[in-house]
Structure formats: C-alpha cells, structure tokens
Design a protein around this motif. Structure first.
Motif, short mmCIF file in Angstrom:
data_model
loop_
_atom_site.label_atom_id
_atom_site.label_comp_id
_atom_site.label_asym_id
_atom_site.label_seq_id
_atom_site.Cartn_x
_atom_site.Cartn_y
_atom_site.Cartn_z
N UNK A 4 0.87 -1.18 0.00
CA UNK A 4 0.00 0.00 0.00
C UNK A 4 0.90 1.22 0.00
N UNK A 34 -9.51 -0.24 3.45
CA UNK A 34 -9.90 0.46 4.67
C UNK A 34 -9.13 1.77 4.78
N UNK A 36 -8.11 4.15 8.13
CA UNK A 36 -8.11 4.33 9.57
C UNK A 36 -7.53 5.71 9.89
N UNK A 38 -5.67 7.96 13.10
CA UNK A 38 -4.99 7.86 14.38
C UNK A 38 -4.68 9.26 14.89
N UNK A 43 -5.31 5.09 19.51
CA UNK A 43 -5.35 3.91 18.66
C UNK A 43 -5.88 4.23 17.29
N UNK A 44 -6.21 3.19 16.56
CA UNK A 44 -6.67 3.33 15.18
C UNK A 44 -8.19 3.23 15.13
N UNK A 90 -4.28 6.36 7.77
CA UNK A 90 -3.67 5.15 7.22
C UNK A 90 -4.66 4.45 6.30
N UNK A 101 -5.11 -10.58 7.43
CA UNK A 101 -4.34 -9.51 8.04
C UNK A 101 -4.44 -8.24 7.21
N UNK A 102 -4.13 -7.13 7.85
CA UNK A 102 -4.12 -5.84 7.18
C UNK A 102 -2.69 -5.44 6.84
N UNK A 104 -0.73 -2.08 5.92
CA UNK A 104 -0.94 -0.64 6.03
C UNK A 104 0.02 0.12 5.14
N UNK A 105 -0.45 1.29 4.70
CA UNK A 105 0.44 2.26 4.10
C UNK A 105 1.21 2.97 5.19
N UNK A 106 2.12 3.84 4.78
CA UNK A 106 2.99 4.51 5.74
C UNK A 106 2.33 5.72 6.39
#
Lengths: 114, 115
Positions: A4, A34, A36, A38, A43-44, A90, A101-102, A104-106
């Motif tokens: 991602x 997705x 998210x 933060x 948390x996310x 994110x 599992x997810x 994630x991008x940075x």
C-alpha cells in the motif's frame, strides 16, 4: 508482494477547504480496503471500508472514499475539513488469505490551518 | 459500544526482561491480531490467531514472541527477552465476521519502552 502506497507524507489544508488523501495498492485480487485515522497517542479508528458493490463509500465524520480498480486507488476525500480532523491517516488492504491480516500504508499526516 | 481494551497503556522494561501485553477483544469476536508501530513508522502485522492457534505470523514474530488466549476473554502477547528494537506501540485487534471483509477493531495500544 502486496503493498500500500500513500505518496503524501504530510498534507496541510486550511479549515473549511476540501481534502483528498491518496492511496494506491498492489494486490492480485479484489481487495478489501480500509481507511483508519490515528490521533496523537491514540489507537486506530476505522473511518470507512470497501468490500464490494458501490465504489463510492461513505464513512464517519463526513469522509468518503472511491475505489478505482483501473487505477488501483482508494482515495479518501472530505469536502470541508475541520480543525479536529488533524491526525494521521492510514490506508490498509485486507488480504483474503488465511489470516485476513491488514497491510498498512505509511500514513499521511494531516495538518489543518485555522 | 463494545471496544477492544489493552493493558497496560505504557510499559517500561529493561533489555532481556520478559513482558506480557494484555488485550481484551470484543466479546463475540473470533479472530485476533497483534500489530506494532515503531515510532514514526507504519503499522506492521505481527500475528493472527483463530480457534486457539496461530493462523499466520510475520517474519518479525520470531521465537521471542508468543501469543495465548488463556481464558475466554484475554488475548496476550509475550516477549520473552526484550531487545531495544522491540520498543514500539503494540496494538491488539479483533474481528468478528470474515463475511464483512475482516473488519478489525483496534485497541488503544500499549507503548513498550525497552531501556
């Protein structure tokens, strides 16, 4: 390999202005996608998700995102940003394998000018 | 609204010590995860757990790490001998139904500091 990409590390917008955060993914199948958010020290929180069907999805806090298969993108948008939207965002891909599992991008840090 | 909880919120430990991070997933969820986020970096998958066994683990999740669901409510991550590079925020997540694409709900995280 699945990945991602969020090309913008930081984005600064003025309060009331529109927002678009970019997300591109690499995945062999139709992904689950997705966004998210933060907030500092938190948390996310899930903003929105895409599984199938309508490619424009609505989320919480006035956010929406559009899935474009041809561009492998899932960009997040908001028509009018509020100061409370300042946070890190994110994008994530959910892998339809044994674990779901997810990946994630940075992340993109959003700063809001008053 | 049900939520994932994690304790402690912050753990400071010395290198070589064992730590246990605790999570209480949402009560009717079946799939459990640990992720970590090193300061300033992306969130990384560590391990997934279903039906009382690990379903997948990342290359980060080496023999120093273990997970357990000791009872019907807790889900723990143990680091047997901590290293400086284990310092990170650790997030627990749970998911109830893969039919909805495995939407995961995250806890607030435990910040682990190894000195």
């Amino acid at each position: 390999a699945q990945s991602v990409t969020q090309p913008d590390i930081h984005i600064t917008v003025s309060e009331g202005a529109s927002l678009e955060l970019r997300c591109n993914y690499s995945y062999g199948a139709t992904p689950y996608l997705f966004w998210y958010v933060q907030s500092p020290g938190q948390g996310l929180q899930l903003l929105l998700k895409y599984f199938s069907g309508d490619t424009l999805v609505q989320g919480i806090k006035g956010f929406e995102a559009e899935f474009k298969r041809s561009q492998s993108s899932f960009n997040l948008r908001k028509p009018s940003v509020h100061w409370s939207d300042a946070a890190e965002y994110f994008c994530a891909v959910g892998l339809m394998d044994s674990s779901y599992k997810l990946i994630f991008g940075s992340g993109t840090r959003l700063l809001v000018r008053p | 609204e049900p939520e994932v909880t994690q304790t402690p919120s912050h753990q400071v430990t010395q290198m070589g010590q064992e730590v246990i991070l605790r999570c209480v997933p949402i009560s009717n969820h079946l799939y459990f995860y640990w992720y970590r986020q090193i300061l300033g970096q992306k969130v990384e998958f560590l391990v997934s757990f279903y039906n009382n066994e690990i379903s997948e683990k990342s290359e980060i999740f080496d023999d120093q790490f273990s997970v357990e669901r000791p009872d019907g409510s807790n889900f723990t991550l143990k680091i047997r001998s901590t290293k400086l590079e284990d310092s990170a925020m650790y997030f627990c997540a749970s998911s109830g139904d893969r039919g909805t694409g495995g939407e995961q709900y995250f806890g607030p995280g435990t910040r682990l500091t190894v000195t």
